[in-house]
Design a protein around this motif. Structure first.
Motif, PDB file in Angstrom:
ATOM      1  N   PHE A  73      32.271  32.503  66.336  1.00  0.00           N
ATOM      2  CA  PHE A  73      31.432  33.505  66.998  1.00  0.00           C
ATOM      3  C   PHE A  73      32.096  33.990  68.291  1.00  0.00           C
ATOM      4  O   PHE A  73      32.191  35.193  68.553  1.00  0.00           O
ATOM      5  N   ALA A 113      35.290  35.899  67.482  1.00  0.00           N
ATOM      6  CA  ALA A 113      34.953  37.220  66.952  1.00  0.00           C
ATOM      7  C   ALA A 113      34.702  38.191  68.105  1.00  0.00           C
ATOM      8  O   ALA A 113      35.230  39.315  68.125  1.00  0.00           O
ATOM      9  N   HIS A 114      33.913  37.741  69.072  1.00  0.00           N
ATOM     10  CA  HIS A 114      33.587  38.620  70.197  1.00  0.00           C
ATOM     11  C   HIS A 114      34.832  38.953  71.011  1.00  0.00           C
ATOM     12  O   HIS A 114      35.086  40.125  71.340  1.00  0.00           O
ATOM     13  N   ARG A 154      37.305  41.163  68.701  1.00  0.00           N
ATOM     14  CA  ARG A 154      36.829  42.471  68.248  1.00  0.00           C
ATOM     15  C   ARG A 154      36.798  43.493  69.392  1.00  0.00           C
ATOM     16  O   ARG A 154      37.010  44.682  69.153  1.00  0.00           O
ATOM     17  N   ASN A 155      36.535  43.023  70.595  1.00  0.00           N
ATOM     18  CA  ASN A 155      36.553  43.971  71.723  1.00  0.00           C
ATOM     19  C   ASN A 155      37.932  44.600  71.911  1.00  0.00           C
ATOM     20  O   ASN A 155      38.040  45.833  71.913  1.00  0.00           O
ATOM     21  N   LEU A 168      40.230  44.764  69.701  1.00  0.00           N
ATOM     22  CA  LEU A 168      40.524  45.552  68.499  1.00  0.00           C
ATOM     23  C   LEU A 168      39.873  46.937  68.613  1.00  0.00           C
ATOM     24  O   LEU A 168      40.452  47.951  68.215  1.00  0.00           O
ATOM     25  N   GLY A 169      38.667  46.935  69.160  1.00  0.00           N
ATOM     26  CA  GLY A 169      37.954  48.208  69.365  1.00  0.00           C
ATOM     27  C   GLY A 169      38.743  49.110  70.313  1.00  0.00           C
ATOM     28  O   GLY A 169      38.861  50.332  70.091  1.00  0.00           O
ATOM     29  N   LEU A 193      41.930  50.377  68.501  1.00  0.00           N
ATOM     30  CA  LEU A 193      41.610  51.445  67.541  1.00  0.00           C
ATOM     31  C   LEU A 193      41.292  52.748  68.281  1.00  0.00           C
ATOM     32  O   LEU A 193      41.793  53.826  67.912  1.00  0.00           O
ATOM     33  N   ILE A 220      44.757  46.411  62.289  1.00  0.00           N
ATOM     34  CA  ILE A 220      43.459  46.136  62.917  1.00  0.00           C
ATOM     35  C   ILE A 220      42.482  45.618  61.855  1.00  0.00           C
ATOM     36  O   ILE A 220      41.768  44.642  62.062  1.00  0.00           O
ATOM     37  N   ASN A 261      40.616  42.051  61.678  1.00  0.00           N
ATOM     38  CA  ASN A 261      39.150  42.023  61.591  1.00  0.00           C
ATOM     39  C   ASN A 261      38.671  41.239  60.372  1.00  0.00           C
ATOM     40  O   ASN A 261      37.686  40.523  60.433  1.00  0.00           O
ATOM     41  N   GLU A 315      33.278  46.930  78.690  1.00  0.00           N
ATOM     42  CA  GLU A 315      34.722  47.134  78.445  1.00  0.00           C
ATOM     43  C   GLU A 315      35.061  48.578  78.816  1.00  0.00           C
ATOM     44  O   GLU A 315      34.887  49.503  78.008  1.00  0.00           O
ATOM     45  N   PHE A 351      37.506  50.566  76.598  1.00  0.00           N
ATOM     46  CA  PHE A 351      36.863  50.944  75.338  1.00  0.00           C
ATOM     47  C   PHE A 351      36.044  52.219  75.553  1.00  0.00           C
ATOM     48  O   PHE A 351      36.128  53.186  74.783  1.00  0.00           O
ATOM     49  N   MET A 402      26.798  41.794  74.539  1.00  0.00           N
ATOM     50  CA  MET A 402      27.167  40.793  75.542  1.00  0.00           C
ATOM     51  C   MET A 402      27.807  41.456  76.754  1.00  0.00           C
ATOM     52  O   MET A 402      28.912  41.971  76.687  1.00  0.00           O
ATOM     53  N   ALA A 462      30.711  43.694  69.596  1.00  0.00           N
ATOM     54  CA  ALA A 462      31.607  42.767  68.883  1.00  0.00           C
ATOM     55  C   ALA A 462      30.837  41.546  68.376  1.00  0.00           C
ATOM     56  O   ALA A 462      31.386  40.695  67.698  1.00  0.00           O
ATOM     57  N   VAL A 463      29.542  41.470  68.741  1.00  0.00           N
ATOM     58  CA  VAL A 463      28.722  40.320  68.328  1.00  0.00           C
ATOM     59  C   VAL A 463      28.106  40.594  66.960  1.00  0.00           C
ATOM     60  O   VAL A 463      27.435  41.610  66.786  1.00  0.00           O
ATOM     61  N   GLU A 464      28.359  39.683  66.007  1.00  0.00           N
ATOM     62  CA  GLU A 464      27.747  39.888  64.698  1.00  0.00           C
ATOM     63  C   GLU A 464      26.996  38.627  64.282  1.00  0.00           C
ATOM     64  O   GLU A 464      27.579  37.696  63.765  1.00  0.00           O
ATOM     65  N   LYS A 515      32.198  46.352  66.168  1.00  0.00           N
ATOM     66  CA  LYS A 515      33.560  46.773  66.523  1.00  0.00           C
ATOM     67  C   LYS A 515      34.574  46.049  65.655  1.00  0.00           C
ATOM     68  O   LYS A 515      34.303  44.918  65.273  1.00  0.00           O
ATOM     69  N   PRO A 516      35.727  46.585  65.367  1.00  0.00           N
ATOM     70  CA  PRO A 516      36.185  47.930  65.751  1.00  0.00           C
ATOM     71  C   PRO A 516      35.581  49.001  64.828  1.00  0.00           C
ATOM     72  O   PRO A 516      35.447  48.777  63.634  1.00  0.00           O
ATOM     73  N   VAL A 517      35.259  50.176  65.444  1.00  0.00           N
ATOM     74  CA  VAL A 517      34.657  51.268  64.665  1.00  0.00           C
ATOM     75  C   VAL A 517      35.496  52.533  64.873  1.00  0.00           C
ATOM     76  O   VAL A 517      35.865  52.856  66.007  1.00  0.00           O
ATOM     77  N   SER A 518      35.771  53.216  63.773  1.00  0.00           N
ATOM     78  CA  SER A 518      36.612  54.416  63.887  1.00  0.00           C
ATOM     79  C   SER A 518      35.810  55.590  64.468  1.00  0.00           C
ATOM     80  O   SER A 518      34.559  55.572  64.426  1.00  0.00           O
TER      81      SER A 518
END
Lengths: 537, 131
Positions: free
Chosen positions: A316, A319-320, A323-324, A326-327, A330, A358, A362, B13, B16, B58, B87-89, B108-111
């Motif tokens: 968890f 992931a957080h 993913r940030n 990675l966001g 991207l 990416i 992910n 962020e 971002f 978060m 980014a929290v799932e 995230k990540p989202v296009s």
């Protein structure tokens, strides 16, 4: 102390009177008989210490009387009194074990001395016999109380009773506490069919009286002794019956034998009770062992769950944290693509590759999060065939595109397992996807469910297992790779095509369902994944 | 020409936020404001209510769920559609967001394309409801 009993048999009244008077004076108990038949009648009723008999008598000869009395009372002493001594009768008297052979007329005083010596000898002889019987009996009791398994114990009790009584035939019967019927537990000299079919209800025959009344039921040629334990546990109730018959010598049982068997029956009842307690204790111990095994099992599962929860927590967090960025990557790449490198094929390709990377990163996170989900399964009854169908529907169009035929071989009846439906469907979806990856152009995907019957796979507990096979006709997996196939991050696919977590997650999930997964494969022939799950009742 | 739709992005962020703003405004269909501080984000939403809010979960100080609770209780901001972008799932956070009538939950990540599609989808739905 009881008076010693003497039976005087003579057809001459004067001899009977003379001896009676003299013997009573000496303190003996005396009875008389004027002929052989009366003598035998009296000998049947009373156990005499000594028999003094004339030989020539009307109705029955003295020698016959002696032989018959000796047969029922082997310890009786004999003195022969005769007015017509012959060598033959003297030899016969010695042969049957007469103490003396006295000729008429006789000296009363000498006669009394002989009687005294005779009875002294008998006293010591009886003591000796009793002592040796007691020693044998003590040994038998020791043997009986050292056996804790029921069947050998029953046989030993019966053999001991037969040995004490010198009998050929016998049985040991116990009361079934539920049906209250007597069942044969051990037998000697009886027909097998009789043993198998004998079940006596406690109202039927002599056994009933013996067991209910706890009395020694006796007939001349048979002993039926109740097995009554002296322990407080049985509360004086009979456990069953010891039946003895057919003495080797074809004589009746002596009082002494009856007493010994009766005492043996008491000891045997205690031994049977103890063996029962021992068995119960063993069962309790076995039960405890099972509970301990279950506790260990539960503890291991808890540890496993804790570990998974820790991995889940970590996943968890990872992931957080991943993913940030990675966001951001991207977003940055898309911005570069839109503003700086517009309409440039080379840069489009570079951007495409970065986006793919990416996605790869992910996907690892997505799979890692599946690990964490395995720690909190929501089990319910699931129709396995339906679940396999649903997972197959998810890959059906891809299978069509790759010319892969899906073959199903499921039993007609519903096969149910206790499972987390979503998670288990994911496992089979992964297995199908792997199979399709191995057959890019064409092939056959065979799905089958079979019931295995009893299987000792789960911690010694017998459970019915269901086996699911997912078989492909793809390129197969090399032997050196097979042993690593369930290890995390191990993959035989090209970089970017798989995270290497799918099968290790499947392994983990099936373990959490008390199941397992195995693989067999031949290069260029195909791979079969074999999944085993406990069948729900 | 129709007014450009106003989007507010609340995410700690900052990089971002910057890229999302640049990418979305590139199409000239939307205007994006962003706040890297939760309280500042709430204040901006109250002062000049946007057409849609993208909200992170978060964040230091106040988490996204707390922010939805505040915005949905405020008359000025309660009708603004909110899409979680995080980014929290995990199921628990998704459930909490759904309980406050959050429109959607993107991980995230989202296009850029996905974001644009989501904006169109949510705002069209919103328009239909208002009509």
């Amino acid at each position: 102390m009881d008076k010693q009993k003497i039976l005087v048999v003579d057809d001459e009244a004067i001899i009977r009177q003379l001896l009676t008077r003299s013997l009573l004076k000496e303190g003996y108990e005396v009875e008389t008989a004027e002929d052989g038949n009366i003598a035998l009648e009296k000998a049947k009723k009373t156990s005499f210490n000594l028999l003094i008999t004339d030989l020539k008598m009307p109705k029955k000869d003295g020698m016959e009387v002696l032989k018959e009395v000796k047969r029922t009372n082997p310890y009786v002493e004999l003195i022969i009194l005769t007015g017509y001594p012959t060598i033959e009768t003297a030899v016969e008297a010695v042969r049957i074990g007469a103490f003396d052979f006295i000729c008429k007329p006789f000296d009363v005083q000498a006669m009394l001395t002989t009687i005294k010596q005779c009875l002294e000898k008998q006293k010591y002889q009886i003591k000796h016999i009793e002592l040796s019987e007691l020693m044998t009996f003590a040994e038998i009791t020791r043997l009986i109380t050292s056996v804790f398994e029921l069947e050998p114990l029953f046989n030993r009790i019966l053999d001991s009773a037969l040995s004490i009584t010198k009998a050929k035939r016998g049985s040991l019967m116990l009361i079934d506490p539920k049906t209250r019927a007597l069942n044969v537990k051990a037998a000697r000299g009886l027909d097998k069919n009789i043993i198998r079919n004998t079940e006596i209800n406690l109202n039927e025959d002599i056994s009933d009286k013996a067991v209910q009344g706890k009395e020694q039921a006796l007939t001349s040629s048979t002993l039926n002794i109740p097995l009554v334990s002296i322990s407080s546990r049985s509360k004086g109730n009979a456990l069953g019956m010891l039946n003895i018959s057919d003495k080797v010598s074809e004589e009746s049982f002596t009082e002494r034998e009856k007493t010994l068997v009766f005492v043996l029956a008491g000891q045997a009842a205690v031994a049977i009770e103890n063996a029962g307690l021992y068995l119960q204790l063993q069962e309790n111990i076995d039960g405890l062992r099972k509970v301990i095994a279950q506790l260990n099992d539960t503890q291991n599962q808890l540890i496993q769950t804790e570990k998974l929860a820790a991995v889940g927590h970590l996943a968890f967090g990872i992931a957080h944290e991943i993913r940030n960025p990675l966001g951001i990557i991207l977003g940055g790449v898309e911005l570069l693509n839109n503003t700086l490198c517009k309409n440039d094929n080379a840069s489009d390709e570079v951007v495409g590759k970065i986006k793919n990377s990416i996605d790869r990163a992910n996907n690892i996170i997505v799979d890692l999060l599946k690990f964490s989900r395995a720690s909190k399964l929501e089990l319910k009854l699931v129709d396995l065939g339906k679940l396999l169908d649903e997972a197959a529907a998810l890959v059906a169009s891809r299978a069509r595109l790759s010319n892969v035929e899906i073959e199903k071989n499921f039993p007609k009846e519903n096969v149910r397992v206790n499972a987390d439906e979503t998670v288990l469907r994911q496992v089979f979806f992964n297995l199908y996807t792997n199979a399709l990856d191995a057959m890019p152009k064409e092939g056959r995907l065979k799905l089958s469910i079979s019931l295995n019957g009893k299987n000792k796979e789960n911690n010694g507990k017998k459970e019915n297992f269901v086996t699911v096979e997912v078989a492909d006709t793809g390129k197969g997996i090399r032997e050196e790779e097979l042993s690593n196939i369930f290890n995390p991050f191990f993959t035989t696919k090209e970089p970017g095509k798989g995270t290497g977590l799918g099968l290790s997650i499947a392994h983990l999930i099936l373990e959490r369902h008390n199941g397992r997964i195995d693989v067999k494969s031949k290069v260029n022939e195909g791979t079969t994944f074999v999944v085993k799950l406990p069948q729900a009742a | 020409m129709r007014n450009r739709r106003k989007i507010l992005l609340i995410d700690d962020e900052e990089d971002f936020c910057f890229f999302i703003k640049q990418n979305l405004e590139h199409s000239a269909k939307v205007l994006v404001d962003y706040a890297a501080n939760p309280d500042r984000g709430i204040a901006m939403a109250r002062k000049d209510p946007p057409d849609l809010i993208f909200l992170d979960v978060m964040m230091p100080g106040k988490d996204g769920i707390k922010i939805i609770e505040i915005l949905k209780k405020d008359k000025k901001t309660m009708s603004i559609p909110i899409v979680m972008l995080t980014a929290v799932e995990d199921d628990a956070t998704k459930l909490k967001a759904a309980r406050y009538y959050c429109e959607d939950y993107l991980v995230k990540p989202v296009s850029r394309q996905r974001l644009e599609d989501k904006i169109d989808e949510v705002l069209n739905r919103q328009g239909q409801i208002r009509a």
